[in-house]
Write an enzyme that holds these catalytic residues in place. Structure first.
Site, PDB file in Angstrom:
ATOM      1  CD  GLU A 131      -2.418   9.496   4.119  1.00 14.00           C
ATOM      2  OE1 GLU A 131      -2.782   9.838   5.269  1.00 14.00           O
ATOM      3  OE2 GLU A 131      -3.065   9.744   3.093  1.00 14.00           O
TER       4      GLU A 131
ATOM      5  N   GLY B 262       0.858  -1.184   0.000  1.00  7.04           N
ATOM      6  CA  GLY B 262       0.000   0.000   0.000  1.00  7.04           C
ATOM      7  C   GLY B 262       0.889   1.226   0.000  1.00  7.04           C
TER       8      GLY B 262
ATOM      9  CG  ASP C 238      -9.129   1.522   4.329  1.00  7.97           C
ATOM     10  OD1 ASP C 238      -9.701   1.979   5.343  1.00  7.97           O
ATOM     11  OD2 ASP C 238      -9.670   1.390   3.226  1.00  7.97           O
TER      12      ASP C 238
END
Lengths: 262, 319
Positions: free
Chosen positions: A233, A77, A156
């Protein structure tokens, strides 16, 4: 390569000054459902992964690949690829790959790597990205004990309890990560969602093939600092003054006598 | 002796299943929710004693334990029934959260494993069973491993009992070390056997006295039977049964899709693998050479008469 460069220059999705792709043209949803069957090619087995596609400079043709040098780091990811780009120069001799389910984001990372390679000749040849569902196809890409580091950064959170099985770190998937990691290999996880941080830590803690990396080792490991600083992020969380929760565990040998870990 | 069964023409019925007792005492057949057992030695129908009632929906998996003392049936009604074959009483009834797609029994008969529609494999400890109990005991199953959201088609224990092998609808075969105390999970993966390009429909082991650990054979929707070294995960040989079956039973029309392998069956101390193929009204017998680690066709047995699709194959082949 040349074709890519020409494309990059003519392409309005790339910055005219740096040649890098511009993120706003590669916007995608924050998350993707790992349970839906998307259609993308999957290698039948790790022996059939064509390294010349991912590392063209190092493996000019598919038949030149002799298996002597294999991928050792996997960023599962990988998002926009910030961590990989930092790792690429920190470990120039190590092959690394990002695995991303979202098509547009994968395209962005691909373009980013191509642009970095062309503006920094000789560099970034060891980093690549593949669009795949790592929750389903990890064993198709890596042999047993192939990897030395795996990264799961800001995954997630899947808040709903019925969706917890979709979380990329769970007790059963850790079996597969333990399979592809060699003994002593490290799994790095970080999140800004406390609930998920607790979950990931408890999964790793409860798995017999992983043990926590000590505080001293964490401080000595330059990669740990990148977890929050190098990723898009992580930078967002830092900008907003948010908190992060990390869990870093080592792959250990199984207990010979089937002893219990408690 | 060999057995196979016809597929019921009604579309909603699960494929018929057959299983033969290891010493040829009984044969069990499941069609839809109906389970029937026939006593081969006394040539009579066995009456099943089940205080909790019969299966209420399609049965998807049946099998005998290695010593023949246990029989397990499970399916869409989310019940796993464990029977004692001496009395044909249901001794345990295990409730699954999801529909059950496959069952396995450890070689020592102490653990029953089953897989559900989510790809999770559960274990039930049955070593403490009390023969005096009249009513089936409800047992709690614990998850031990998982294929990520892919339906598990078959569970099989290796001949030496060291591994539990699970196959799924995504072409994957996982070989996992079966721990002494499996209720804490089976976390250590020995290998993945990767090579099939379609769903894996069946698994079996071939072995002999000189080769007690045996080799794994698998059949798939890709129309091949493959031979594996399950400890390393290496593919040893591939036999394209579909192409062969087409060749032998060419009826003039060219079929684009190769027929799926529906089931495989082997017997202890035999190198013969019986293969059921969707388009073949009969059985293909493959010989497995354990020293050269290869598969070759031994014989194709055609069964004349009514057209049928073999869905399940069981029994013990005597030559």
């Amino acid at each position: 390569m040349l074709e890519h460069e020409a494309n990059a220059n003519a392409n309005s999705t790339h910055s005219k000054t740096t040649g890098l792709p511009r993120k706003r043209f590669y916007r995608a949803r924050a998350h993707s459902n790992p349970l839906s069957d998307s259609h993308f090619p999957v290698p039948i087995s790790p022996g059939q992964v064509d390294y010349s596609v991912y590392y063209p400079q190092l493996f000019p043709s598919p038949d030149k690949f002799d298996g002597s040098k294999r991928i050792e780091f996997a960023d599962v990811g990988c998002g926009f690829g910030g961590l990989l780009i930092s790792l690429s120069t920190m470990f120039p001799e190590t092959l690394m790959i990002g695995m991303e389910l979202r098509d547009k984001v994968t395209e962005y990372v691909k373009e980013r790597v191509v642009a970095l390679r062309s503006s920094n000749p000789g560099q970034y040849e060891n980093v690549s990205v593949v669009r795949t569902n790592s929750m389903k196809y990890i064993p198709n890409y890596f042999e047993k004990e192939q990897l030395t580091k795996m990264f799961f950064l800001f995954p997630d959170p899947h808040f709903k309890e019925k969706n917890h099985r979709r979380r990329v770190i769970n007790l059963h998937l850790l079996d597969e990560y333990a399979y592809v990691l060699r003994e002593g290999g490290i799994i790095y996880t970080i999140t800004d969602v406390e609930e998920l941080g607790v979950w990931m830590k408890s999964c790793l803690e409860g798995h017999p093939l992983f043990e926590a990396v000590t505080k001293e080792e964490l401080e000595a490991d330059a990669v740990v600092k990148l977890l929050s600083s190098a990723t898009e992020e992580g930078q967002k969380v830092a900008r907003n003054g948010g908190q992060t929760f990390q869990a870093v565990y080592r792959r250990i040998a199984p207990c010979v006598s089937n002893c219990e870990k408690h | 002796m060999e057995e196979e069964s016809e597929k019921n023409p009604e579309t909603d019925v699960a494929p018929a299943l057959i299983s033969v007792h290891p010493t040829h005492k009984f044969v069990s057949v499941a069609v839809g929710s109906d389970l029937r057992v026939f006593n081969l030695q006394e040539s009579c129908v066995v009456t099943l004693a089940d205080e909790s009632g019969a299966h209420k929906d399609s049965i998807r998996a049946i099998r005998y334990s290695a010593n023949g003392q246990l029989f397990v049936s499970a399916g869409d009604d989310k019940l796993v029934k464990i029977w004692a074959t001496d009395s044909w009483r249901c001794i345990y009834s295990v409730v699954s959260e999801k529909r059950v797609s496959a069952v396995g029994i450890s070689n020592d008969g102490m653990f029953v494993c089953f897989a559900d529609k989510f790809g999770v494999v559960y274990v039930v400890d049955i070593e403490d069973h009390d023969v005096e109990d009249r009513v089936p005991v409800n047992k709690k199953a614990v998850p031990i491993l998982s294929h990520y959201c892919s339906i598990i088609t078959r569970l099989e224990f290796s001949l030496d009992g060291r591994f539990i092998v699970s196959a799924d609808r995504d072409f994957k075969i996982r070989v996992t070390i079966f721990p002494k105390n499996p209720v804490n999970g089976a976390h250590e993966i020995q290998s993945f056997c990767l090579g099939h390009t379609e769903f894996v429909s069946c698994l079996a082991f071939v072995g002999c006295q000189d080769y007690p650990q045996g080799l794994l054979v698998s059949g798939s929707g890709d129309s091949t039977v493959r031979l594996w070294d399950h400890t390393s995960g290496s593919l040893l040989d591939t036999y394209n049964c579909g192409a062969q079956a087409e060749l032998l039973h060419s009826n003039g029309k060219e079929e684009e899709i190769l027929p799926a392998i529906t089931d495989l069956c082997t017997t202890p101390d035999s190198s013969v693998v019986a293969v059921a193929i969707q388009s073949l009204p009969g059985v293909m017998l493959l010989r497995c050479n354990l020293s050269t680690r290869t598969l070759s066709v031994a014989k194709v047995v055609s069964i004349a008469g009514e057209a049928f699709i073999p869905t399940s194959i069981g029994g013990h082949l005597g030559f």
